[in-house]
Structures are given as C-alpha cells and as structure tokens.
Write a protein that holds these residues in place. Structure first.
Motif, PDB file in Angstrom:
ATOM      1  N   UNK A 248       0.034 -28.045  -1.471  1.00 45.44           N
ATOM      2  CA  UNK A 248       0.191 -29.036  -1.273  1.00 45.44           C
ATOM      3  C   UNK A 248       0.357 -29.206  -2.875  1.00 45.44           C
ATOM      4  N   UNK A 249       2.007 -30.129  -3.163  1.00 39.81           N
ATOM      5  CA  UNK A 249       1.908 -30.233  -4.294  1.00 39.81           C
ATOM      6  C   UNK A 249       0.656 -30.652  -5.314  1.00 39.81           C
ATOM      7  N   UNK A 250       1.424 -30.795  -6.670  1.00 42.57           N
ATOM      8  CA  UNK A 250      -0.022 -30.960  -7.478  1.00 42.57           C
ATOM      9  C   UNK A 250      -0.549 -32.296  -7.741  1.00 42.57           C
ATOM     10  N   UNK A 254       3.664 -33.920  -1.465  1.00 41.17           N
ATOM     11  CA  UNK A 254       4.187 -33.621  -0.079  1.00 41.17           C
ATOM     12  C   UNK A 254       3.529 -31.773  -0.178  1.00 41.17           C
ATOM     13  N   UNK A 255       3.599 -31.236   0.680  1.00 42.44           N
ATOM     14  CA  UNK A 255       3.161 -30.110   1.280  1.00 42.44           C
ATOM     15  C   UNK A 255       4.545 -29.007   1.562  1.00 42.44           C
ATOM     16  N   UNK A 256       4.741 -27.600   0.693  1.00 43.24           N
ATOM     17  CA  UNK A 256       5.393 -26.649   0.947  1.00 43.24           C
ATOM     18  C   UNK A 256       4.889 -25.564   2.306  1.00 43.24           C
ATOM     19  N   UNK A 302       3.122 -21.025  -4.915  1.00 45.07           N
ATOM     20  CA  UNK A 302       1.970 -21.242  -6.105  1.00 45.07           C
ATOM     21  C   UNK A 302       2.440 -21.724  -6.949  1.00 45.07           C
ATOM     22  N   UNK A 303       1.908 -23.395  -7.145  1.00 46.92           N
ATOM     23  CA  UNK A 303       2.471 -24.612  -8.165  1.00 46.92           C
ATOM     24  C   UNK A 303       2.327 -23.886  -9.179  1.00 46.92           C
ATOM     25  N   UNK A 304       3.310 -24.723 -10.081  1.00 44.92           N
ATOM     26  CA  UNK A 304       2.576 -24.616 -11.461  1.00 44.92           C
ATOM     27  C   UNK A 304       1.526 -26.303 -11.920  1.00 44.92           C
ATOM     28  N   UNK A 305       1.081 -25.502 -12.316  1.00 49.01           N
ATOM     29  CA  UNK A 305       0.453 -27.004 -12.419  1.00 49.01           C
ATOM     30  C   UNK A 305       0.886 -28.022 -13.264  1.00 49.01           C
ATOM     31  N   UNK A 306       1.841 -28.162 -14.092  1.00 47.21           N
ATOM     32  CA  UNK A 306       2.548 -29.323 -14.894  1.00 47.21           C
ATOM     33  C   UNK A 306       3.343 -29.464 -13.612  1.00 47.21           C
ATOM     34  N   UNK A 307       2.893 -29.474 -11.971  1.00 46.23           N
ATOM     35  CA  UNK A 307       4.106 -29.663 -11.273  1.00 46.23           C
ATOM     36  C   UNK A 307       5.263 -29.838 -11.449  1.00 46.23           C
ATOM     37  N   UNK A 324      12.620 -26.402  -8.334  1.00 49.72           N
ATOM     38  CA  UNK A 324      12.215 -27.514  -8.607  1.00 49.72           C
ATOM     39  C   UNK A 324      11.489 -28.507  -7.464  1.00 49.72           C
ATOM     40  N   UNK A 325      10.981 -28.795  -7.625  1.00 50.25           N
ATOM     41  CA  UNK A 325      10.488 -29.828  -6.812  1.00 50.25           C
ATOM     42  C   UNK A 325      10.234 -31.222  -7.098  1.00 50.25           C
ATOM     43  N   UNK A 326      11.539 -32.013  -7.453  1.00 49.74           N
ATOM     44  CA  UNK A 326      12.117 -33.359  -7.735  1.00 49.74           C
ATOM     45  C   UNK A 326      13.266 -32.342  -6.580  1.00 49.74           C
TER      46      UNK A 326
END
Length: 347
Positions: A248-250, A254-256, A302-307, A324-326
């Motif tokens: 899951x995203x932070x 979303x879920x990858x 792995x998700x970066x903590x900054x999202x 890029x999560x956007x």
C-alpha cells in the motif's frame, strides 16, 4: 570481395550502435530525495547502500551468505537482514548492520528454525518479527540484546512473508505451500485463525486502518481482499502473471503489485479495488530491449516514507526501478548487485 567488406562494415556499425545504445540505456538516477536505500542482493551475497540525495552508491557490503529481506529498526537505528542460504544450505540467522558506519555489528541465531525470509520491525520496539521457510515459525528477536525471545509455530508450511496489524496485537503470515494465512495473537503467543486459500499465496499487506488484508495468489494471478474482523473474502481482484509482492502507498489510497512474469507493476485504487494503471518495465518488447535492459522481473516493493516514490527491485536486471507515485511512471533506475530482492530505507 567488396560486398564482403561492405557486409563487415555494416555489421560492425550495427554492433557499435548496439553497444552505444546499451551504454546509453544503463541505469541512470536523476531524482533527489532524502534517505539511504539498502538493497539486498541475493546472488551477490551483499547489500548495496545507496544515498538517495547524492545519487550515488555508498558501499556494497558483503554478507557472505545469500540474504533475502531487510528491515529498519528505527528505535535502534539498525538494519536487519535475513540470511536465507542457498538451496543446499539452510542458514538460520540474522545480520545486524549499523548505518552510522555501515558495518556489520553482530549476527543473531534463530535456533532450529532455518531459511529466514520475511522480516518486519515491530512497532514502537527494539524487536523484529521473522518467519522461516523451514521450521515455519514466527520468531520474535530482540535486536538490542541479540536474543531470540520466542518462537510461535505458524502451523502451516513454507511461511514466507508477514505484516503487523496497525492497532491490534496481531501478525499475519502468508504460507506459500499451505495456501493460507496464519493469524497470530502476540499476547496469546498462538495462532488464532488459519485463513485458507489455494496454494501459492505470497504477497501480503494490510490497509492503514487495519480493516482489510490483501493477499496475492501467484498461481491464480489474483489478490484476495480479506475482512480482518470476519476473515471473509470481500472480493478477488485480477493481477498480472505471478504477483509476488504488494504494498500500500503511505496514504493508503493505492496498492502496487509486482507481476514478476509479466515484467509489470499494477496500480490499484484501494477504495474502489480496481486497477487504474500498469507500469511496464523496459525489456520485453523485442530482442534488442532484452539485450539492453535484460528481461525484467520485479519482486520487492518499498514505499519511501515521504510518499513521493516507490522502489521496486528488478531481480534479473540487477537494478532498482524508482516510481513516481503521482504519475505512476519510472523516473529513475539504480544499478545494484545481482538479483536484488529485499529493500529497506532510512529516512
């Protein structure tokens, strides 16, 4: 003779162009973000340590045995790696790394349980939870004291990955060969529920509020969404081929999912439970792409903590793809060791 020379020249130019193209397409890191990324390389038997702000490798740390996964224990500022071993060697210990100097401080034995794989840092603690493919235990290890505090049998076979409930004292373990998830109560130190599926369930994660457990089935190419109160399957979502991991995203929106055989990453709207995007990793279009990029096989996420970013280990290509999560696009790549798998980050 002239025709032969012409053919030789053409072939030479072709191969020269291929080499230039290959060099141009090697992993390039172009973003800047805070943190240090730790990438576990299975075949290289090492951990690549990469500075995300400076955009350069800090060190490749030898582990001596084949490692698989890693976790960051924030309270102790330690990286902990599971030492799995190769097919004919069953390792049974963890390696602890001090990020201050990136040196190995000590190893911790897991006793009779061997081939440790999945690992998580337990919330607000100096401990980790580890599951083993042989022995099939959830081991609770105190990293500060270097002690194995307890082992709880999962009651299933090939216990591989795990996730902790954000509120309740529960840990969920995916068991590949049993095709199940073990629900373990950490206050009772016992399994309180076995959630049955079919064989080959592997990837596992939990929603931010703890209400839903998402589990991938690598043979049926699907995600089962489980209600954590009733343990009923709410819905089944199709994926690409061989969905090994999901995350899951932070923000939980979303879920990858890494579809290993497809060389793709699926992006799902967590609320609607629908796929909204497919990220294709270069390397499958044609023979040139396969030579240049190597056939992609995404595994760890792995998700970066900054999202802002997600990191995906590209197993066969020896690189980590940065998403890029956007835009849900690959914006950078990091060259690492052979067969990268587990990922951890210090932010």
């Amino acid at each position: 003779m002239r025709k032969l020379k012409a053919v030789i020249v053409v072939l030479g130019l072709f191969f020269l162009g291929l080499v230039v193209f290959y060099l141009m397409k090697q992993p390039t890191y172009s973003i800047k973000t805070e943190g240090t990324l730790y990438i576990v390389n299975k075949v290289s038997k090492s951990v690549t340590i990469f500075d995300l702000l400076k955009g350069k490798e800090v060190k490749e740390l030898s582990i001596t045995v084949e490692p698989h996964e890693a976790a960051f224990v924030k309270k102790l500022n330690s990286i902990v790696v599971t030492n799995y071993g190769v097919s004919d060697t069953n390792e049974n210990n963890l390696t602890v790394i001090n990020p201050t100097d990136n040196q190995i401080t000590h190893k911790i034995s897991l006793g009779k349980s061997s081939k440790p794989h999945g690992i998580i840092a337990l919330k607000e603690s100096n401990k980790v939870g580890v599951v083993t493919d042989i022995g099939n235990h959830l081991s609770i290890v105190n990293i500060e004291t270097g002690k194995l505090e307890k082992q709880i049998a999962t009651q299933q076979k090939f216990s591989h990955l795990l996730v902790q409930h954000p509120i309740k004292p529960l840990i969920y373990v995916s068991n590949i060969n049993s095709g199940s998830v073990s629900v373990i109560d950490m206050e009772l130190d016992s399994v309180v529920k076995i959630i049955p599926f079919t064989n080959k369930v592997e990837g596992i994660d939990i929603s931010l509020d703890g209400s839903e457990l998402w589990v991938t089935n690598i043979e049926e190419n699907s995600i089962a969404v489980i209600n954590t109160e009733t343990y009923e399957t709410l819905t089944t979502i199709p994926t690409g081929k061989e969905p090994l991991r999901l995350k899951f995203s932070t923000d939980g929106l979303y879920c990858l999912v890494s579809n290993s055989s497809d060389g793709t990453i699926s992006v799902y709207d967590a609320k609607m439970k629908k796929q909204i995007s497919t990220i294709k990793i270069p390397g499958k279009k044609n023979i040139v792409e396969k030579i240049v990029y190597r056939t992609p096989r995404p595994v760890g996420i792995l998700m970066h903590p900054n999202g802002l970013y997600a990191f995906v280990s590209n197993f066969t290509a020896g690189r980590v793809e940065v998403i890029d999560m956007k835009s849900f696009k690959i914006v950078s790549s990091i060259k690492v060791g052979q067969m990268p798998d587990g990922l951890a980050i210090i932010n």
